[in-house]
Design a protein around this motif. Structure first.
Motif, PDB file in Angstrom:
ATOM      1  N   VAL A 236       0.835  -1.207   0.000  1.00 13.96           N
ATOM      2  CA  VAL A 236       0.000   0.000   0.000  1.00 13.96           C
ATOM      3  C   VAL A 236       0.869   1.257   0.000  1.00 13.96           C
ATOM      4  O   VAL A 236       0.473   2.289  -0.554  1.00 13.96           O
ATOM      5  CB  VAL A 236      -0.956  -0.020   1.207  1.00 13.96           C
ATOM      6  CG1 VAL A 236      -1.715   1.300   1.337  1.00 13.96           C
ATOM      7  CG2 VAL A 236      -1.920  -1.185   1.108  1.00 13.96           C
ATOM      8  N   LEU A 237       2.056   1.176   0.604  1.00 12.90           N
ATOM      9  CA  LEU A 237       2.952   2.327   0.683  1.00 12.90           C
ATOM     10  C   LEU A 237       3.295   2.869  -0.697  1.00 12.90           C
ATOM     11  O   LEU A 237       3.450   4.092  -0.885  1.00 12.90           O
ATOM     12  CB  LEU A 237       4.228   1.943   1.437  1.00 12.90           C
ATOM     13  CG  LEU A 237       5.303   3.021   1.595  1.00 12.90           C
ATOM     14  CD1 LEU A 237       4.751   4.220   2.367  1.00 12.90           C
ATOM     15  CD2 LEU A 237       6.529   2.451   2.300  1.00 12.90           C
ATOM     16  N   HIS A 238       3.408   1.997  -1.685  1.00 15.22           N
ATOM     17  CA  HIS A 238       3.743   2.419  -3.043  1.00 15.22           C
ATOM     18  C   HIS A 238       2.552   3.021  -3.789  1.00 15.22           C
ATOM     19  O   HIS A 238       2.720   3.587  -4.872  1.00 15.22           O
ATOM     20  CB  HIS A 238       4.293   1.229  -3.840  1.00 15.22           C
ATOM     21  CG  HIS A 238       5.536   0.638  -3.245  1.00 15.22           C
ATOM     22  ND1 HIS A 238       6.736   1.309  -3.213  1.00 15.22           N
ATOM     23  CD2 HIS A 238       5.755  -0.558  -2.641  1.00 15.22           C
ATOM     24  CE1 HIS A 238       7.658   0.545  -2.630  1.00 15.22           C
ATOM     25  NE2 HIS A 238       7.088  -0.583  -2.267  1.00 15.22           N
ATOM     26  N   ILE A 239       1.361   2.893  -3.183  1.00 18.42           N
ATOM     27  CA  ILE A 239       0.150   3.412  -3.837  1.00 18.42           C
ATOM     28  C   ILE A 239      -0.242   4.774  -3.276  1.00 18.42           C
ATOM     29  O   ILE A 239      -0.436   5.738  -4.022  1.00 18.42           O
ATOM     30  CB  ILE A 239      -1.010   2.397  -3.667  1.00 18.42           C
ATOM     31  CG1 ILE A 239      -0.636   1.038  -4.279  1.00 18.42           C
ATOM     32  CG2 ILE A 239      -2.292   2.940  -4.298  1.00 18.42           C
ATOM     33  CD1 ILE A 239      -1.664  -0.056  -4.018  1.00 18.42           C
ATOM     34  N   ASP A 240      -0.373   4.845  -1.936  1.00 14.36           N
ATOM     35  CA  ASP A 240      -0.838   6.088  -1.301  1.00 14.36           C
ATOM     36  C   ASP A 240      -0.274   6.151   0.111  1.00 14.36           C
ATOM     37  O   ASP A 240      -0.525   5.266   0.929  1.00 14.36           O
ATOM     38  CB  ASP A 240      -2.368   6.118  -1.281  1.00 14.36           C
ATOM     39  CG  ASP A 240      -2.923   7.450  -0.797  1.00 14.36           C
ATOM     40  OD1 ASP A 240      -2.140   8.289  -0.315  1.00 14.36           O
ATOM     41  OD2 ASP A 240      -4.145   7.646  -0.893  1.00 14.36           O
ATOM     42  N   ILE A 241       0.476   7.213   0.408  1.00 14.22           N
ATOM     43  CA  ILE A 241       1.118   7.337   1.713  1.00 14.22           C
ATOM     44  C   ILE A 241       0.092   7.543   2.828  1.00 14.22           C
ATOM     45  O   ILE A 241       0.224   7.003   3.927  1.00 14.22           O
ATOM     46  CB  ILE A 241       2.153   8.491   1.711  1.00 14.22           C
ATOM     47  CG1 ILE A 241       2.889   8.560   3.045  1.00 14.22           C
ATOM     48  CG2 ILE A 241       1.475   9.810   1.384  1.00 14.22           C
ATOM     49  CD1 ILE A 241       3.735   7.373   3.349  1.00 14.22           C
ATOM     50  N   LEU A 242      -0.994   8.310   2.551  1.00 13.25           N
ATOM     51  CA  LEU A 242      -2.027   8.546   3.566  1.00 13.25           C
ATOM     52  C   LEU A 242      -2.781   7.262   3.876  1.00 13.25           C
ATOM     53  O   LEU A 242      -3.062   6.960   5.044  1.00 13.25           O
ATOM     54  CB  LEU A 242      -2.993   9.634   3.082  1.00 13.25           C
ATOM     55  CG  LEU A 242      -4.108  10.025   4.061  1.00 13.25           C
ATOM     56  CD1 LEU A 242      -3.514  10.540   5.365  1.00 13.25           C
ATOM     57  CD2 LEU A 242      -5.037  11.057   3.441  1.00 13.25           C
ATOM     58  N   TYR A 244      -1.546   4.328   3.584  1.00 12.69           N
ATOM     59  CA  TYR A 244      -0.589   3.499   4.314  1.00 12.69           C
ATOM     60  C   TYR A 244      -0.608   3.826   5.814  1.00 12.69           C
ATOM     61  O   TYR A 244      -0.637   2.918   6.653  1.00 12.69           O
ATOM     62  CB  TYR A 244       0.812   3.710   3.744  1.00 12.69           C
ATOM     63  CG  TYR A 244       1.922   3.214   4.633  1.00 12.69           C
ATOM     64  CD1 TYR A 244       2.224   1.862   4.725  1.00 12.69           C
ATOM     65  CD2 TYR A 244       2.678   4.118   5.386  1.00 12.69           C
ATOM     66  CE1 TYR A 244       3.241   1.409   5.554  1.00 12.69           C
ATOM     67  CE2 TYR A 244       3.696   3.681   6.209  1.00 12.69           C
ATOM     68  CZ  TYR A 244       3.973   2.325   6.288  1.00 12.69           C
ATOM     69  OH  TYR A 244       4.979   1.893   7.115  1.00 12.69           O
ATOM     70  N   VAL A 245      -0.614   5.098   6.143  1.00 19.50           N
ATOM     71  CA  VAL A 245      -0.604   5.519   7.555  1.00 19.50           C
ATOM     72  C   VAL A 245      -1.893   5.073   8.246  1.00 19.50           C
ATOM     73  O   VAL A 245      -1.869   4.523   9.356  1.00 19.50           O
ATOM     74  CB  VAL A 245      -0.420   7.050   7.654  1.00 19.50           C
ATOM     75  CG1 VAL A 245      -0.591   7.508   9.101  1.00 19.50           C
ATOM     76  CG2 VAL A 245       0.950   7.456   7.130  1.00 19.50           C
ATOM     77  N   ASN A 246      -3.040   5.299   7.590  1.00 17.00           N
ATOM     78  CA  ASN A 246      -4.324   4.892   8.170  1.00 17.00           C
ATOM     79  C   ASN A 246      -4.415   3.376   8.334  1.00 17.00           C
ATOM     80  O   ASN A 246      -4.931   2.872   9.344  1.00 17.00           O
ATOM     81  CB  ASN A 246      -5.476   5.392   7.301  1.00 17.00           C
ATOM     82  CG  ASN A 246      -5.610   6.907   7.340  1.00 17.00           C
ATOM     83  OD1 ASN A 246      -5.211   7.546   8.319  1.00 17.00           O
ATOM     84  ND2 ASN A 246      -6.160   7.484   6.289  1.00 17.00           N
ATOM     85  N   LEU A 247      -3.903   2.650   7.331  1.00 21.40           N
ATOM     86  CA  LEU A 247      -3.923   1.192   7.396  1.00 21.40           C
ATOM     87  C   LEU A 247      -3.050   0.677   8.531  1.00 21.40           C
ATOM     88  O   LEU A 247      -3.420  -0.278   9.225  1.00 21.40           O
ATOM     89  CB  LEU A 247      -3.452   0.611   6.056  1.00 21.40           C
ATOM     90  CG  LEU A 247      -3.397  -0.920   5.968  1.00 21.40           C
ATOM     91  CD1 LEU A 247      -4.792  -1.519   6.115  1.00 21.40           C
ATOM     92  CD2 LEU A 247      -2.766  -1.362   4.651  1.00 21.40           C
ATOM     93  N   ARG A 248      -1.926   1.319   8.743  1.00 20.51           N
ATOM     94  CA  ARG A 248      -1.008   0.865   9.796  1.00 20.51           C
ATOM     95  C   ARG A 248      -1.630   1.037  11.179  1.00 20.51           C
ATOM     96  O   ARG A 248      -1.514   0.148  12.034  1.00 20.51           O
ATOM     97  CB  ARG A 248       0.305   1.632   9.701  1.00 20.51           C
ATOM     98  CG  ARG A 248       1.403   1.044  10.570  1.00 20.51           C
ATOM     99  CD  ARG A 248       2.757   1.582  10.228  1.00 20.51           C
ATOM    100  NE  ARG A 248       3.797   0.871  10.937  1.00 20.51           N
ATOM    101  CZ  ARG A 248       5.096   1.144  10.837  1.00 20.51           C
ATOM    102  NH1 ARG A 248       5.499   2.106  10.015  1.00 20.51           N
ATOM    103  NH2 ARG A 248       5.985   0.467  11.527  1.00 20.51           N
ATOM    104  N   TYR A 249      -2.309   2.160  11.393  1.00 21.18           N
ATOM    105  CA  TYR A 249      -2.953   2.370  12.678  1.00 21.18           C
ATOM    106  C   TYR A 249      -4.160   1.445  12.850  1.00 21.18           C
ATOM    107  O   TYR A 249      -4.431   0.954  13.955  1.00 21.18           O
ATOM    108  CB  TYR A 249      -3.374   3.832  12.829  1.00 21.18           C
ATOM    109  CG  TYR A 249      -2.248   4.716  13.290  1.00 21.18           C
ATOM    110  CD1 TYR A 249      -1.988   4.908  14.643  1.00 21.18           C
ATOM    111  CD2 TYR A 249      -1.414   5.361  12.383  1.00 21.18           C
ATOM    112  CE1 TYR A 249      -0.941   5.714  15.080  1.00 21.18           C
ATOM    113  CE2 TYR A 249      -0.362   6.162  12.800  1.00 21.18           C
ATOM    114  CZ  TYR A 249      -0.144   6.333  14.149  1.00 21.18           C
ATOM    115  OH  TYR A 249       0.909   7.114  14.571  1.00 21.18           O
ATOM    116  N   SER A 250      -4.887   1.174  11.764  1.00 22.28           N
ATOM    117  CA  SER A 250      -6.016   0.243  11.825  1.00 22.28           C
ATOM    118  C   SER A 250      -5.536  -1.166  12.156  1.00 22.28           C
ATOM    119  O   SER A 250      -6.146  -1.863  12.975  1.00 22.28           O
ATOM    120  CB  SER A 250      -6.768   0.238  10.491  1.00 22.28           C
ATOM    121  OG  SER A 250      -7.255   1.514  10.185  1.00 22.28           O
TER     122      SER A 250
END
Length: 312
Positions: A236-242, A244-250
């Protein structure tokens, strides 16, 4: 992102409060402190509470980009690695204890002794210390000495200078949880066979043990999925940084916090003896009075409903 942090803090406060109540209940009653089931349950309560507290602190520090000393970061990471493994191992031990109690009831008293219990606890903590020792070795002996005196934004990634180091750690975690999940699955199958063959008198307790083992398997599955999350997050990091951040916290809330918060609900509140004592402490020793009060109110309301005249 701020919303995720608020949700995380709310979840942490609620479940730490529940865990503290259960720890207090366990420590106050000698019957719980001498029973194998409840001692193993405490081995999930104490590590989970410590892990939730430390992980929440580390996440807040990362969120606000607060730098701490590298040695302190290393110490926090080692403690988190230890607590991450010991709690699922306690779940496996609880499943095995239920397996012995249900499938081998005549041998349960001989197997579940203080000596075997202490040996089991020692083995649990020794197995749990393998990954922390590896993390400590990698951090202190393979990292340049100048970094040991630096201040860093603490993350487990900071401790590994080579990709293979983190890969070894992740592989060890996955092996641990796959073996534990296999043991839980074995106990579930055995207890399910015992439930089918049980008489009507023992059917209720056997089915309850079966549900408990199934819920523990669900917990371990959630814990196992947290080691697949980094691969998904990297994609996901290579697609959208925002995103990625939301996914990591989820992922942190769903696959890290949730399994640790389920133990009190699964084993503490579902256990009749423990829940009665816990409710008594919640109501400051007046649980019987409150329970009778609610029962009397419900009884009066039912009587009034039955005797209420019909309005035409």
């Amino acid at each position: 992102m701020e919303n995720f942090l608020i949700i995380q803090l709310a979840v942490v406060v609620i479940f730490l409060y529940i865990n503290c109540l259960m720890i207090f209940t366990f420590l106050k009653k000698e019957a719980f402190r001498t029973d194998t089931r409840y001692i193993l349950f405490s081995q999930t309560l104490f590590p989970d509470s410590g892990l939730i507290l430390i992980a929440n602190l580390a996440l807040v520090l990362v969120y606000y980009q607060v730098a701490i000393h590298f040695v302190v970061c290393c110490l926090l990471s080692v403690i988190m690695s230890l607590l991450t493994v010991v709690s699922p191992l306690a779940l496996v031990a609880m499943c095995l204890e239920r397996y012995v109690a249900i499938c081998m009831p005549l041998r349960h008293a001989d197997i579940s002794t203080p000596r075997t219990r202490n040996i089991c606890l020692l083995i649990m903590w020794l197995i749990s210390s393998v990954i922390p020792i590896y993390v400590l070795y990698v951090s202190l002996f393979l990292i340049p000495s100048k970094l040991l005196l630096a201040y860093v934004v603490c993350s487990i990634d900071v401790l590994f200078v080579e990709s293979w180091q983190n890969l070894v750690r992740t592989t060890l975690f996955q092996m641990y949880f796959l073996v534990m999940f296999g043991i839980v699955l074995f106990t579930y199958v055995k207890i399910m066979k015992a439930a089918r063959a049980a008489s009507s008198e023992n059917k209720k307790s056997t089915n309850k043990g079966l549900r408990t083992v199934l819920l523990h398997a669900f917990q371990l599955l959630l814990s196992l999925l947290q080691f697949i999350c980094p691969y998904v997050e990297t994609s996901v990091l290579h697609i959208d940084i925002l995103l990625y951040v939301n996914l990591r916290y989820s992922d942190f809330i769903v696959f890290f916090l949730a399994p640790r918060c389920l133990s009190p609900l699964i084993y503490g509140l579902r256990d009749e003896k423990f829940s009665v004592v816990l409710r008594n402490y919640v109501f400051f020793g007046h649980y019987t009075f409150v329970s009778n009060l609610f029962n009397s109110v419900n009884s009066r309301s039912r009587v009034q409903t039955k005797t209420k005249p019909m309005v035409i």
